[in-house]
Design a protein around this motif. Structure first.
Motif, mmCIF file in Angstrom:
data_model
loop_
_atom_site.group_PDB
_atom_site.id
_atom_site.type_symbol
_atom_site.label_atom_id
_atom_site.label_comp_id
_atom_site.label_asym_id
_atom_site.label_seq_id
_atom_site.Cartn_x
_atom_site.Cartn_y
_atom_site.Cartn_z
ATOM 1 N N ARG A 1 -1.398 2.538 -2.487
ATOM 2 C CA ARG A 1 -2.104 2.664 -1.364
ATOM 3 C C ARG A 1 -2.193 3.896 -0.580
ATOM 4 O O ARG A 1 -1.080 4.451 -0.071
ATOM 5 C CB ARG A 1 -1.624 1.511 -0.159
ATOM 6 C CG ARG A 1 -1.885 -0.042 -0.543
ATOM 7 C CD ARG A 1 -0.854 -1.114 0.052
ATOM 8 N NE ARG A 1 0.557 -0.521 -0.601
ATOM 9 C CZ ARG A 1 1.750 -0.566 0.038
ATOM 10 N NH1 ARG A 1 1.691 -0.946 1.124
ATOM 11 N NH2 ARG A 1 2.864 -0.236 -0.589
ATOM 12 N N GLY A 2 -3.183 4.692 -0.997
ATOM 13 C CA GLY A 2 -3.565 5.854 -0.386
ATOM 14 C C GLY A 2 -3.767 5.924 1.036
ATOM 15 O O GLY A 2 -4.418 4.991 1.633
ATOM 16 N N ILE A 3 -3.666 6.941 1.725
ATOM 17 C CA ILE A 3 -3.956 6.982 3.217
ATOM 18 C C ILE A 3 -4.476 8.255 3.737
ATOM 19 O O ILE A 3 -3.817 9.325 3.285
ATOM 20 C CB ILE A 3 -2.765 6.767 4.309
ATOM 21 C CG1 ILE A 3 -3.098 6.768 5.598
ATOM 22 C CG2 ILE A 3 -1.538 7.431 4.183
ATOM 23 C CD1 ILE A 3 -3.821 5.436 6.473
ATOM 24 N N VAL A 4 -5.566 8.476 4.611
ATOM 25 C CA VAL A 4 -5.976 9.708 5.220
ATOM 26 C C VAL A 4 -5.908 9.534 6.637
ATOM 27 O O VAL A 4 -6.598 8.514 6.951
ATOM 28 C CB VAL A 4 -7.175 10.180 4.504
ATOM 29 C CG1 VAL A 4 -7.679 11.327 5.287
ATOM 30 C CG2 VAL A 4 -7.309 10.194 3.261
ATOM 31 N N PHE A 5 -5.220 10.225 7.388
ATOM 32 C CA PHE A 5 -5.208 10.120 8.844
ATOM 33 C C PHE A 5 -6.348 11.130 9.324
ATOM 34 O O PHE A 5 -6.751 11.879 8.794
ATOM 35 C CB PHE A 5 -3.763 10.354 9.453
ATOM 36 C CG PHE A 5 -2.786 9.379 9.174
ATOM 37 C CD1 PHE A 5 -2.604 8.272 9.763
ATOM 38 C CD2 PHE A 5 -1.945 9.721 8.001
ATOM 39 C CE1 PHE A 5 -1.747 7.321 9.289
ATOM 40 C CE2 PHE A 5 -0.737 8.712 7.882
ATOM 41 C CZ PHE A 5 -0.848 7.402 8.546
ATOM 42 N N PRO B 1 5.160 1.933 2.840
ATOM 43 C CA PRO B 1 4.229 2.736 1.964
ATOM 44 C C PRO B 1 4.486 3.027 0.484
ATOM 45 O O PRO B 1 5.735 3.118 0.231
ATOM 46 C CB PRO B 1 3.958 4.045 2.613
ATOM 47 C CG PRO B 1 4.641 3.708 4.039
ATOM 48 C CD PRO B 1 5.663 2.589 3.811
ATOM 49 N N GLN C 1 -5.894 14.772 -1.742
ATOM 50 C CA GLN C 1 -4.287 14.606 -2.133
ATOM 51 C C GLN C 1 -4.273 13.184 -2.088
ATOM 52 O O GLN C 1 -3.199 12.748 -2.962
ATOM 53 C CB GLN C 1 -3.778 15.361 -0.684
ATOM 54 C CG GLN C 1 -2.418 15.239 -0.809
ATOM 55 C CD GLN C 1 -1.583 15.992 0.568
ATOM 56 O OE1 GLN C 1 -2.444 15.315 1.848
ATOM 57 N NE2 GLN C 1 -0.825 16.741 0.703
ATOM 58 N N SER C 2 -4.832 12.536 -1.388
ATOM 59 C CA SER C 2 -4.533 10.847 -1.677
ATOM 60 C C SER C 2 -5.011 10.307 -2.680
ATOM 61 O O SER C 2 -4.415 9.252 -3.425
ATOM 62 C CB SER C 2 -5.218 10.209 -0.370
ATOM 63 O OG SER C 2 -4.896 10.847 1.024
ATOM 64 N N SER D 1 -7.039 16.724 2.372
ATOM 65 C CA SER D 1 -6.104 15.402 2.609
ATOM 66 C C SER D 1 -6.678 14.245 1.828
ATOM 67 O O SER D 1 -6.043 13.505 1.228
ATOM 68 C CB SER D 1 -6.248 15.178 4.094
ATOM 69 O OG SER D 1 -5.398 14.005 4.489
ATOM 70 N N ILE D 2 -8.124 14.002 1.704
ATOM 71 C CA ILE D 2 -8.858 13.110 0.941
ATOM 72 C C ILE D 2 -8.124 13.278 -0.880
ATOM 73 O O ILE D 2 -7.794 12.164 -1.333
ATOM 74 C CB ILE D 2 -10.111 13.040 1.231
ATOM 75 C CG1 ILE D 2 -10.372 12.623 2.507
ATOM 76 C CG2 ILE D 2 -10.885 12.099 0.123
ATOM 77 C CD1 ILE D 2 -11.849 12.761 2.893
ATOM 78 N N SER E 1 -1.842 14.908 8.020
ATOM 79 C CA SER E 1 -1.461 14.459 7.119
ATOM 80 C C SER E 1 -1.184 15.446 5.886
ATOM 81 O O SER E 1 -0.904 15.230 4.714
ATOM 82 C CB SER E 1 -2.073 13.113 6.307
ATOM 83 O OG SER E 1 -3.502 13.531 6.537
ATOM 84 N N LEU F 1 -0.964 -0.713 5.096
ATOM 85 C CA LEU F 1 -0.052 0.396 4.531
ATOM 86 C C LEU F 1 1.213 0.003 4.227
ATOM 87 O O LEU F 1 1.976 0.522 3.449
ATOM 88 C CB LEU F 1 -0.118 1.526 5.639
ATOM 89 C CG LEU F 1 0.517 2.872 5.487
ATOM 90 C CD1 LEU F 1 -0.194 3.327 4.146
ATOM 91 C CD2 LEU F 1 0.038 3.701 6.525
#
Lengths: 270, 255
Positions: B75-79, B71, B153-154, B150-151, B83, B50
């Motif tokens: 590189r997308g992120i899902v916490f 960041p 969105q990433s 959230s997914i 998030s 990240l």
């Protein structure tokens, strides 16, 4: 029988309970006033409600014989103007300072300790300095309120900015946010509700500093009037003024709370 | 393209060794699942990809280039949580990535560009089944809906790499099946390389095309921080042969 902690009043019950302390205070006053007046009709300490209404009329409806002004509204206007300008400046300083300190580690290191120290100086202790430097006019009074209120708001708002989950800020960066966009589109919008909370909490001290400044050097204002008529033990003026100040402060608090609920529905507890 | 190369990678915090001598070559469009006990450096590895943590030694490369030290939109992120942006509605949360890229100073789009972004966001909302909730705030959504959002969105910025840190860990088992379908669909549609941390062994086999198990090779009971974790099993998974060595591995991990 449920536990005491589980006993909730009904809607009407809650209203009645809330009104009870007010009614008790009024009853105690009326009783005290009547007893003292029966003993000595010239007693000034606890004037009868009728006497207060008469004074209220002469202050709020009739023009003052000497100045031709209606004193009640003259005082209210002067005080509110000072208070609102000071609160406006404090809110602006609070949101800009809070955002900068909360969002940027460099600014936090630069200003964090300074603001913390500033907030610890008792504002009334520097009132003489303000009067010496800024003169006895409006600027010094507004400066006193701002000095007393703004550092607290800056600290509170910056604390809120620091509380935002790190995940959120990282996520925004992975969506391509620059520092500027992060501050304006992610952090700032989430600080507004806290700014309103901070203003509500500092409203009490803002009034305190206003009245202190007016008591010392002023020619009109709610605080000025109270301290002026104190010399004549004019409780029939002081008490209505105090009730009026309380009412104004309460209304401002209510307005702020409603504004928050209306503008930021997402920040209300669900 | 997003091939990831890991060469002699070490991560240490002072005396504490978290990861030791990690060597990997991950192909483009791989779906990598990462499992292992807590504190085994899976999250640290993800955070290095990240860009919020830097390797102590060694190299971490994406397409031959070192991972940037912060960041970025590639590189997308899902916490697992936190998030989403609580002050934005579902649709606004989804639009945000497009608005960031389209407007440098306001972060808002207008006119035709806004309509284009809106169209993209709405079709994505449709795909994850959230179009009826478009005007709700995140706090009004269930946990499953929040993670779906959230997914999405990433993914909307079309990252080369998608990082998932236990994205379904807080969800009911019933919901995860839907989530698996959504993530597989988005993975195939968006040509991403995915790294996903999970504690669910079954999930790691079902979803991944390659499974990495993080564990410590050596252990000193008097100085637990002395040795770090590394990849102890690197299992290529063929989708058609899913029922492979799961039982044996379960025993290994339960230790």
């Amino acid at each position: 029988m449920p536990r005491l902690v589980n006993l909730h009043p009904s809607r009407g019950g809650a209203l009645a309970l809330g009104a009870l302390p007010f009614l008790l205070l009024i009853a105690a006053y009326l009783f005290g006033s009547a007893t003292r007046l029966a003993e000595n009709p010239d007693d000034k300490l606890l004037p009868a409600p009728s006497a207060m209404v008469d004074t209220l009329k002469s202050y709020a409806i009739e023009e003052d014989r000497r100045s031709g002004e209606i004193l009640w509204w003259l005082d209210t206007g002067a005080s509110m103007k000072r208070l609102l300008i000071a609160l406006g400046i404090s809110a602006l300083v609070g949101i800009v300072g809070g955002l900068a300190i909360g969002a940027l580690p460099l600014v936090r290191s630069l200003l964090g300790p300074f603001v913390a120290a500033l907030a610890m100086i008792p504002p009334l202790a520097i009132l003489p300095i303000l009067f010496i430097v800024l003169g006895l006019g409006e600027v010094a009074k507004i400066a006193l309120i701002v000095f007393g209120v703004a550092p607290c708001i800056v600290r509170d708002v910056s604390l809120r900015a620091g509380e935002l989950p790190k995940e959120q800020l990282i996520k925004a960066q992975t969506l391509g946010a620059s520092s500027w966009l992060l501050a304006t589109r992610v952090i700032l919008p989430q600080l507004w509700p806290r700014l309103i909370d901070a203003l509500r909490l500092t409203l009490g001290s803002a009034w305190l500093f206003l009245i202190a400044a007016e008591a010392i050097a002023s020619t009109e204002g709610l605080g000025y009037r109270i301290f002026l008529v104190r010399r004549y033990l004019a409780m029939d003026v002081i008490l209505p003024y105090v009730i009026w100040i309380t009412l104004l402060a309460y209304t401002m608090d209510w307005l702020l709370r409603n504004t928050r609920a209306r503008l930021f529905p997402w920040a209300e507890a669900h | 393209m997003a091939a990831v190369t890991v060469k002699n990678l070490w991560k240490e915090y002072g005396d504490q060794v978290v990861l030791e001598n990690l060597n990997l070559q991950i192909a483009d469009r791989e779906f990598v699942t990462l499992i292992g006990a807590s504190g085994c450096g899976k999250t640290t590895f993800l955070r290095m990809l990240l860009g919020v943590e830097q390797p102590t030694r060694g190299q971490l490369l994406i397409d031959g280039q070192p991972v940037p030290p912060e960041p970025g939109p590639d590189r997308g992120i899902v916490f697992q949580r936190y998030s989403l942006f609580p002050h934005l509605s579902v649709l606004e949360n989804l639009m945000l990535g497009l608005e960031f890229s389209g407007s440098r100073w306001l972060g808002k789009l207008f006119g035709a560009r806004r309509r284009a972004a809106l169209e993209k966001a709405e079709s994505l909302l449709e795909a994850i089944g959230l179009h009826t909730a478009r005007d709700k705030y995140p706090s009004q959504l269930s946990g499953g809906m929040q993670q779906r959002l959230s997914i999405a969105q990433s993914v909307i910025r079309e990252p080369k790499i998608l990082l998932l840190d236990e994205p379904f860990g807080a969800l009911d088992p019933g919901i995860t099946a839907d989530m698996h379908e959504i993530i597989l669909r988005l993975w195939q549609a968006n040509r991403m390389t995915i790294f996903m941390i999970t504690h669910d062994l079954k999930e790691s086999f079902q979803l991944g095309t390659r499974l990495l198990v993080f564990d410590k090779r050596r252990h000193d009971p008097h100085a637990p921080e002395r040795y770090g974790a590394t990849v102890t099993y690197d299992i290529p998974l063929n989708r058609k042969k899913q029922a492979m060595p799961a039982p044996a591995l379960t025993v290994e991990l339960a230790r």
